[in-house]
Scaffold this motif. Structure first.
Motif, short mmCIF file in Angstrom:
data_model
loop_
_atom_site.label_atom_id
_atom_site.label_comp_id
_atom_site.label_asym_id
_atom_site.label_seq_id
_atom_site.Cartn_x
_atom_site.Cartn_y
_atom_site.Cartn_z
N LEU A 91 0.87 -1.17 0.00
CA LEU A 91 0.00 0.00 0.00
C LEU A 91 0.90 1.22 0.00
CD1 LEU A 91 -2.77 1.46 0.45
CD2 LEU A 91 -2.29 1.29 2.91
N VAL A 92 0.70 2.12 -0.96
CA VAL A 92 1.55 3.31 -1.08
C VAL A 92 0.76 4.53 -0.60
CG1 VAL A 92 2.90 4.75 -2.63
CG2 VAL A 92 2.78 2.28 -3.01
N VAL A 93 1.37 5.27 0.33
CA VAL A 93 0.75 6.44 0.93
C VAL A 93 1.64 7.66 0.67
CG1 VAL A 93 -0.07 7.49 3.07
CG2 VAL A 93 -0.26 5.00 2.75
N ASP A 94 1.05 8.73 0.12
CA ASP A 94 1.79 9.96 -0.15
C ASP A 94 1.79 10.86 1.09
OD1 ASP A 94 2.38 9.79 -3.09
OD2 ASP A 94 0.19 9.65 -3.17
N TYR A 95 2.95 11.44 1.40
CA TYR A 95 3.00 12.49 2.42
C TYR A 95 3.21 13.81 1.70
CZ TYR A 95 4.49 15.42 6.32
OH TYR A 95 4.60 16.44 7.24
N ASP A 96 2.18 14.67 1.76
CA ASP A 96 2.21 15.98 1.10
C ASP A 96 2.38 17.03 2.18
OD1 ASP A 96 2.08 17.99 -0.71
OD2 ASP A 96 -0.03 17.72 -1.23
N ASP A 97 3.62 17.39 2.45
CA ASP A 97 3.97 18.28 3.56
C ASP A 97 3.34 19.66 3.35
OD1 ASP A 97 5.12 19.73 5.58
OD2 ASP A 97 7.18 19.37 4.98
N PRO A 98 2.43 20.08 4.23
CA PRO A 98 1.80 21.41 4.05
C PRO A 98 2.77 22.55 4.29
CG PRO A 98 1.10 20.40 6.12
CD PRO A 98 1.86 19.35 5.38
N ALA A 103 -2.11 5.39 -3.09
CA ALA A 103 -3.53 5.10 -3.07
C ALA A 103 -4.29 6.14 -2.24
CB ALA A 103 -3.78 3.71 -2.49
N LEU A 104 -3.58 6.79 -1.29
CA LEU A 104 -4.19 7.83 -0.48
C LEU A 104 -3.09 8.69 0.12
CD1 LEU A 104 -5.48 6.43 2.94
CD2 LEU A 104 -3.83 5.25 1.52
N GLU A 105 -3.51 9.83 0.69
CA GLU A 105 -2.55 10.77 1.29
C GLU A 105 -2.43 10.46 2.78
OE1 GLU A 105 -0.42 13.99 2.79
OE2 GLU A 105 -2.55 13.80 3.32
N TYR A 106 -1.29 10.83 3.36
CA TYR A 106 -0.98 10.49 4.74
C TYR A 106 -2.06 10.95 5.72
CZ TYR A 106 1.56 10.39 9.19
OH TYR A 106 1.94 10.17 10.49
N GLU A 107 -2.52 12.20 5.58
CA GLU A 107 -3.53 12.70 6.50
C GLU A 107 -4.83 11.91 6.40
OE1 GLU A 107 -3.24 14.76 8.96
OE2 GLU A 107 -1.13 15.15 8.51
N ALA A 108 -5.15 11.44 5.21
CA ALA A 108 -6.35 10.61 5.05
C ALA A 108 -6.17 9.27 5.75
CB ALA A 108 -6.63 10.40 3.56
N LEU A 109 -4.96 8.73 5.68
CA LEU A 109 -4.68 7.47 6.39
C LEU A 109 -4.83 7.67 7.90
CD1 LEU A 109 -3.62 4.51 6.45
CD2 LEU A 109 -1.31 5.49 6.61
N VAL A 110 -4.20 8.73 8.43
CA VAL A 110 -4.28 8.98 9.87
C VAL A 110 -5.73 9.18 10.30
CG1 VAL A 110 -3.65 10.62 11.70
CG2 VAL A 110 -1.94 9.93 10.01
N ALA A 111 -6.52 9.86 9.47
CA ALA A 111 -7.92 10.13 9.81
C ALA A 111 -8.74 8.84 9.94
CB ALA A 111 -8.54 11.05 8.75
#
Length: 544
Positions: A141-148, A164-172
């Protein structure tokens, strides 16, 4: 059995496995509103740091990550990296922090060898990770971290989203009150770190919860982190898990000041604005600080402790650091010892020595870390300690709870490393009369550049792939900025031509850029009668 063995057994009330994860839970309970993380405009409290780490653990568990499985991350020194150091093992999983300077082929090897189930990747590195995933056999599973807080004027650019999803979405997806897992046993794996490798593929070094916890306490003692430390992240967290400092700071509820790139102005601003008390790094970080433009420098009232490893800093650098307000402590260790396991414990009486003698003391690697049980210089064949005369060379060996579990899926290498009940470092040194060790050579010809290990054999193999190269030998050349850089001596085949620029460009096609020679000298490479290259002769030729 004696009277102290009768009905005095371990039980849940009097024995719990050691783990650094409890440092964070305690800090969140005792100092919930204290700032744990500073990153750009972000200020994150210990309460939220702990909650988000639990959310990450919960989300990974919901996604099917099980105990003992690998979660790989390729991240800069950012809040997500700190959360991964806690959230991944809270899920019972093992954290693999990938060196952000590696090429796609090596990354693919690490993903496959570790059987990675999840990959969290910073967008800065999405290009090389995408290439690695194409080469790899696993399909994590690949998760992107898009640093704000990625700077608008950054020296690097964000890559494409590949996950497949962004890091904040995973944490949520996770639960802030998740009942995270204590390790079943303190011997359970907490992280995996790959060596640079001297021949063939790199080896996977496995850390356990016990060692990481003990390093947390030992770092506090060795770095004199009294009071409330403020730690600036100039050392990459992918490097030996940042010498275990991602876990250490919570012991004193200190503050992590994140830093994506090591730049002089950013470091001075952080030190002055946030009251930084400690930082770690290679000689290049010191050079960056003391050679900064005057306009980038800032004044600060506090003395800042700077922990450095690799080659001992030159006297000019130490003097420059002292004048700039930094107190330098010299450390030594390996990936296999959780980072620093030896410290040059400075004695006050040495301050009165003449400059040459004081410099000689500074050049020593030192004595064992508070969490290391034994340190010796031994004859590798007889396994007997060499005389403590400062002259007799032997192999530096370690024994204790901050030595790795072993190499992943490599029992032969583990057995060889632990031969005779000691960890064999492969480094050669002497033992002084006062018990301080001093390195004299690296048996495996590793070059330490900017704090990163470079295998001379790997660089030589790249050079040999050029059709004009007959013989290649790579040695470490001292460098004020990087500590050491690769210097290549090359003999060309009869009738063939190649320039220095051409060979360096060739290496850049085969290797990560930091591994490539900075200089190539065309010369007859000295050899023994049996054809073995005499690298000690080449080292003597460096300044000749």
């Amino acid at each position: 059995m004696g009277i102290y063995d009768d009905n005095l057994d371990k039980n849940a009330a009097n024995y719990q496995p050691l783990t650094p994860l409890n440092f964070l839970s305690r800090a969140a309970r005792v100092h919930p509103e204290r700032i744990a993380i500073v990153h750009g405009s972000l200020r994150r409290s210990y309460k939220d740091f702990y909650a988000r780490s639990r959310q990450l653990a919960s989300a990974l568990a919901k996604r099917g990550v099980a105990r003992g499985e690998t979660v790989a991350v390729m991240l800069s020194n950012t809040p997500a990296m700190l959360e991964a150091h806690h959230g991944v093992p809270m899920a019972g999983a093992v954290l693999l922090s990938i060196n952000t300077r590696l090429d796609a082929e090596i990354i693919a090897f690490q993903l496959d060898h570790s059987e990675a189930k999840v990959v969290i990747v910073d967008r800065e590195f999405s290009g090389v990770m995408a290439e690695a995933l194409q080469k790899a056999e696993v399909s994590p599973l690949v998760v992107d971290y898009d640093d704000p807080d990625f700077p608008a004027d950054a020296p690097a650019k964000k890559g494409e989203l590949i996950g497949a999803l962004e890091y904040e979405a995973l944490v949520a997806e996770g639960d802030r009150d998740f009942a995270w897992q204590m390790p079943d046993d303190e011997w359970d794996a907490i992280s995996l770190n790959y060596t640079s490798g001297t021949t063939g593929n790199p080896k996977g070094v496995v850390y356990h919860h016990r060692g990481a916890a003990l390093m947390g306490y030992a770092n506090i003692v060795a770095a004199e982190m009294t009071g409330r430390p403020v730690y600036l992240w100039t050392l990459p967290m992918f490097h030996c898990n940042g010498w275990c400092f991602p876990w250490t700071l919570a012991v004193q509820a200190g503050t992590h000041v994140c830093l994506r790139w090591v730049r002089a102005k950013a470091m001075y601003d952080a030190i002055a604005d946030h009251g930084v008390t400690h930082l770690c790094g290679a000689p290049i970080v010191m050079a960056t600080l003391i050679n900064a433009d005057e306009g980038d420098k800032r004044e600060f009232a506090q003395t800042v402790t700077f922990n450095t490893a690799a080659a001992p800093p030159p006297q000019s650098v130490l003097a420059g650091m002292r004048d700039a307000g930094f107190e330098v402590t010299h450390l030594y260790g390996l990936t296999e010892t959780y980072g620093p396991a030896v410290v040059n414990a400075w004695k006050e009486e040495w301050d009165a020595l003449e400059r040459p003698e004081r410099a000689a003391r500074k050049a020593r690697q030192g004595v064992r870390y508070p969490a290391l049980e034994d340190l010796a210089v031994m004859d590798a064949e007889t396994m007997e300690a060499v005389p403590s005369d400062g002259e007799t060379i032997g192999e530096v060996m370690f024994r204790g709870n901050i030595v790795m579990r072993g190499y992943l899926k490599n029992p032969d290498a583990s057995a060889e490393a632990f031969r005779g009940g000691w960890f064999h470092s492969g480094d050669l040194g002497v033992m002084h009369e006062d018990g301080y060790i001093e390195l004299k050579d690296r048996a495996k010809d590793i070059i330490i550049s900017g704090g990163e290990n470079i295998s001379s054999i790997e660089v030589e193999n790249a050079l040999y792939q050029h059709p004009a190269v007959a013989t290649a030998a790579v040695v470490a050349k001292p460098d004020d900025k990087w500590g050491e850089t690769p210097l290549a001596y090359v003999e060309l085949k009869p009738g063939r031509q190649a320039s220095e620029d051409e060979l360096i460009a060739h290496c850049r096609e085969k290797l990560a850029r930091f591994k490539c020679p900075r200089e190539i000298r065309f010369a007859e490479v000295p050899k023994t009668s049996t054809g073995k290259i005499q690298k000690y002769v080449l080292r003597k030729m460096i300044d000749g």
